[in-house]
Design a protein around this motif. Sequence first.
Motif, short mmCIF file in Angstrom:
data_model
loop_
_atom_site.label_atom_id
_atom_site.label_comp_id
_atom_site.label_asym_id
_atom_site.label_seq_id
_atom_site.Cartn_x
_atom_site.Cartn_y
_atom_site.Cartn_z
N UNK B 89 0.87 -1.18 0.00
CA UNK B 89 0.00 0.00 0.00
C UNK B 89 0.91 1.22 0.00
N UNK B 90 0.70 2.16 -0.96
CA UNK B 90 1.68 3.26 -1.11
C UNK B 90 2.02 3.98 0.19
N UNK B 91 1.03 4.27 1.01
CA UNK B 91 1.27 4.97 2.27
C UNK B 91 2.30 4.23 3.12
N UNK B 92 2.26 2.90 3.06
CA UNK B 92 3.18 2.08 3.84
C UNK B 92 4.52 1.94 3.11
N UNK B 93 4.42 1.66 1.80
CA UNK B 93 5.63 1.38 1.02
C UNK B 93 6.58 2.57 0.96
N UNK B 94 6.02 3.78 1.04
CA UNK B 94 6.87 4.97 0.92
C UNK B 94 7.61 5.32 2.21
N UNK B 95 7.34 4.59 3.29
CA UNK B 95 7.95 4.96 4.56
C UNK B 95 9.34 4.35 4.74
N UNK B 96 10.06 4.92 5.69
CA UNK B 96 11.29 4.33 6.18
C UNK B 96 11.02 3.97 7.63
N UNK B 97 10.60 2.73 7.86
CA UNK B 97 10.21 2.36 9.22
C UNK B 97 11.42 1.79 9.96
N UNK B 98 12.00 2.62 10.79
CA UNK B 98 13.09 2.14 11.64
C UNK B 98 12.55 1.93 13.05
#
Lengths: 150, 507
Positions: B89-98
């Motif tokens: 999902x773009x909203x999720x895919x675009x993140x950098x989740x550290x």
Amino acid sequence: MTEDDRLAAILADHAGREGALLPILHDVQAAYGCVPADCYQPIADALRLSRAEVAGVVSFYHDFRDAPAGKHVVKLCRAEACQSMGGTEMIARLERALGMKVGETKGDVTLEAVYCLGLCACAPAAMVGDQLVGRATPERIEALVAEVSA
Amino acid sequence: MKIWVPCDAAAVACGADEVAAALASAAGLRGEEVEIVRNGTRGMIWLEPLVEIERDGVRHGFGPMEPEDVPALFEGGDHPKALGPIEEIPFFAKQTRLTFARCGRTDPLSLADYEADEGWQGLKRALELGGAQTIEEVTTSGLRGRGGAGFPTGIKWKTVAGAEAPQKYIVCNADEGDSGSFADRMLMEGDPYCLIEGMAIAGLAVGATKGFIYVRSEYPHAIRTLNAAIKAARAAGIIGDSLMGQGPAFDLEVRVGAGAYICGEETSLLNSLEGKRGMVRAKPPLPALEGAFGKPTVVNNVLSLAAVPWILVHGGAAYAEFGLGRSRGTIPIQIAGNVKHGGLFETGFGMSLGTLVNEIGGGTASGRPFKAVQVGGPLGAYHGPDDFDLPVCYEAFADQGGLVGHAGFVVHDDSADMLALARYAMEFCAIESCGKCTPCRIGAVRGIETLDRVAAGDPAAIELLHELCEVMEKGSLCAMGGFTPYPVRSAIRLFPQEFSLSQEAAE
């Protein structure tokens, strides 16, 4: 258990704890529904504080009540994120529907303002008893109030 | 079949418990074996309750779910709420989740899940490195206080480490009171061991054996989750008499606030922790030298501490590769209010405000034109489309007379009444002021009165309001009185007509 025993038990639970006053006040309120002024002196004695210091702490925090709330507390968020989603209008409509204002108790129900429940991405938000409500509408909250007070 | 239904308070507020119950009963009726896991939230709050089902090793999302959408999940074929693979999902895919890498993936209280997903690796590394080098790693990362003040975490830790005292403390500020902010809550409910690990590392680094997590009383779910997590971590021998059975002692305790916004200010929080009125303390002395109970104390926000395990595992240099200018690493942005895609978006510092509001947030939820976004909570400034080029970082917002704060972004559409919002800012300050300093205690009340005069068309009131704001900004002891003028003055600057219409009408 008499009232004094309950307080004594709470004080004993927290004996020796660092900075015990807030935890004690939370427990007292859980037991009595408020922090009765009669409790100030025994709490002060247990913590080696003055009665005025205890009274000052009780009065500082919004959570502590001097009289019990209604059986069903409805907290309505007034903060900006909820305002942006029509929270102010929702509160006004609910006040009209229930015939009471925020800050009042009518029968079993207490309406209270709260400043942020951390549900800002599903605003407006409210809490009816222990139940969180996101994307709240006056109808939904009225229905919940009716449900819990039935 | 394995199904995830978030237990996060926002998901629950949108009906996740009812969906979980419907799933259990539908599965029971059909005689299907299902395992329902209550995970944290992925942070895509507009899709909550967001159910996930694993198919061929990939988790697929369905949302926002209602109990009546449940039976179709078992019937095969296309589901009307199907969202496809969740991480695409773009909203999720675009993140950098550290910091939020695990949040939403795991069962928050499962130690096995935590261990399998890099859990305790940061603490292990810190135990190998020792205190001084651990602090060095945090300093290298460029991590700055995520509560809003942006003070370098490594320097704070070094000060506490260098202080001589028989007892030191780690205090986690989880009094997240800013409207528009929910990242602390989301992390505490969705990945509590991450915070515990960060605090343990901090304790080890500075020589503190006791930690407090001061959580606001408005977060009962987070309080329950943290208490359960601390108990489990202690039982597993991770914290307690010895960190992981090989390090020094470190134990944790949750303390519950009592409905005072000001206790998010660190010195007020310390007073509250000590059982006093939450009055702000003058600095110096710095809490790092004389903090909780007069002892050297690290006071850090939830997000600062929760960033630390990643930094220890991957190295400070790797963390510092993200970001912009002096704002290093990632910032968990919370997009909220009148926005189509509200939720948590973790990204490196530097994304533009316009991208955030329009592209990530998808514009307003109401579909009406965008009007303003308040950044950084009730003490943060309003920004209009002219600021859309502004990159999200501490310096850029400070230069524009605003602040990033705890990175809550509250979007308003064109129906927002800026005079009412400015009045609310003063009203909130009057309600929540600790009362110690005059500019804040009296100024906020005068601010409400003066804004009422503006609304009534008094032509002299605006100038008076500016003078009052000046006094509050320069004369207040802490950010409460000092920054309350930010939303007020920015609203006037952006929408002067809304503060003068009534004047013209009166004239």
